[in-house]
Design an enzyme around this catalytic site. Structure first.
Site, PDB file in Angstrom:
ATOM      1  N   SER A 217      28.490  62.212  51.855  1.00 38.03           N
ATOM      2  CA  SER A 217      29.257  63.244  51.150  1.00 38.03           C
ATOM      3  C   SER A 217      30.560  62.639  50.652  1.00 38.03           C
ATOM      4  CB  SER A 217      29.571  64.415  52.086  1.00 38.03           C
ATOM      5  OG  SER A 217      28.404  65.106  52.439  1.00 38.03           O
ATOM      6  N   GLY A 219      32.941  64.437  48.886  1.00 42.02           N
ATOM      7  CA  GLY A 219      33.829  65.532  48.501  1.00 42.02           C
ATOM      8  C   GLY A 219      33.499  66.051  47.111  1.00 42.02           C
ATOM      9  N   GLY A 222      30.565  64.684  44.963  1.00 40.60           N
ATOM     10  CA  GLY A 222      29.171  64.958  45.252  1.00 40.60           C
ATOM     11  C   GLY A 222      28.589  64.083  46.341  1.00 40.60           C
ATOM     12  N   GLY A 248      29.645  70.765  53.778  1.00 35.91           N
ATOM     13  CA  GLY A 248      28.773  69.691  54.214  1.00 35.91           C
ATOM     14  C   GLY A 248      27.532  70.199  54.930  1.00 35.91           C
ATOM     15  N   ASP A 249      27.686  71.292  55.671  1.00 35.16           N
ATOM     16  CA  ASP A 249      26.544  71.876  56.370  1.00 35.16           C
ATOM     17  C   ASP A 249      25.547  72.464  55.372  1.00 35.16           C
ATOM     18  OD1 ASP A 249      27.976  71.242  58.672  1.00 35.16           O
ATOM     19  OD2 ASP A 249      28.903  73.214  58.758  1.00 35.16           O
TER      20      ASP A 249
END
Length: 309
Positions: A217, A219, A222, A248-249
């Site tokens: 990830s 931020g 992408g 993120g989840d």
């Protein structure tokens, strides 16, 4: 059924204030409460996508019961949390409505006894035969061995169940040695694991440490994926402002759903980025805006990358 593991569950509380100022009293404009912990966030998104999902991990005390009561209201989600004598932690997010910033306060988790850890391992092994994939997410509470994730990944592989690992620190360093099918660090976790701040080089290095695929990830930029089939970047069409808690989840949920649906990597990554961005703009932390998700899904740019030298 998709199985998610959250060893350090939490009851997430979000306060919204007009403006957050240190050393001042604040009038809260809105309060929301929801079940939390990374794996539970993943499970809630998977359920919203229509997948049958089971959550396991630990829950205890009054807070744990409130968390479980919330889970009962989630369609297609089954609660298989293991009871403990300690009390489930709370996390508190304070959202500044003027700046859009979020301040997070995370309580420590309860101490897990040897008997409770053994009971969880037995429950986990019982659940695996019905699982199409397993996600192992979040921090380890006190009392759980630092190498716990590596062992759980090996148990899943022995049962023929693909695994995804999303954690940090020592749990990440030890867990990657278990050879998860997918490793999902953020940029900071990736740099801590590999010592490199160059995303593609660091992602390739993380894969060499044992993961089948690494999806990093980055931020607002992408996702970057290094897979056995190639390297891809996937980015939203524009930078979206809002609360990144749980983004993120949601990306993990997109990757897992794509895995069990046997989608090609570019399609999986587009889904993960669209879900993540739709979570940032949602008014409730850790949930995604369905309309934004559907709009973004068609506009996520996925490009193939060359290998780093």
């Amino acid at each position: 059924m998709i199985l998610t593991v959250t060893l350090n569950t939490a009851l997430d509380i979000t306060y919204r204030v007009p403006s957050l100022r240190p050393h001042h009293s604040h009038r809260v404009s809105e309060v929301t409460e929801r079940p939390g912990g990374k794996g539970i966030n993943v499970a809630r998104v998977l359920a919203a996508l229509g997948h049958e999902v089971t959550v396991t991990g630990f829950a205890g005390g009054t807070t744990g019961q409130v968390l479980r009561d919330h889970l009962l209201r989630v369609p297609t989600l089954t609660d298989a949390l293991v009871p403990i004598s300690g009390t489930t932690r709370r996390t508190t997010a304070v959202v500044d409505e003027t700046s859009g910033g979020t301040t997070q306060l995370n309580e420590p988790g309860p101490t897990i006894t040897a008997a409770e850890w053994s009971a969880f391992q037995e429950a986990y092994e019982t659940l695996l035969p019905s699982a199409s994939a397993v996600a192992l997410c979040g921090s380890l509470p006190p009392g759980v061995p630092v190498g716990a994730y590596a062992g759980l990944i090996r148990t899943a592989r022995a049962a023929g169940v693909p695994s995804l690992l999303d954690t940090s620190g020592a749990a990440l360093r030890r867990g990657v040695a278990g050879r998860p099918d997918i490793l999902k660090p953020n940029a900071e976790e990736l740099a801590e694991l590999t010592g490199s701040h160059e995303p593609l080089r660091a992602t390739q290095d993380a894969r060499r440490r044992g993961a089948g695929t690494v999806v990093a990830s980055l931020g607002p930029q992408g996702l970057l994926a290094v897979t056995p089939d190639g390297h891809w970047r996937a980015a939203p069409p524009a930078h979206l402002h809002g609360n990144p808690t749980g983004a993120g989840d949601s990306a993990v949920a997109g990757l897992l759903s794509g895995l069990v649906e046997h989608l090609p990597w570019p399609t999986r990554l587009a889904r993960a980025v669209a879900l993540s961005a739709a979570t940032v703009v949602s008014p409730v932390a850790g949930e995604f805006d369905q309309e934004v998700y559907e709009d973004l899904l068609e506009r996520v740019a996925v490009t193939r990358e060359a290998s780093a030298a």
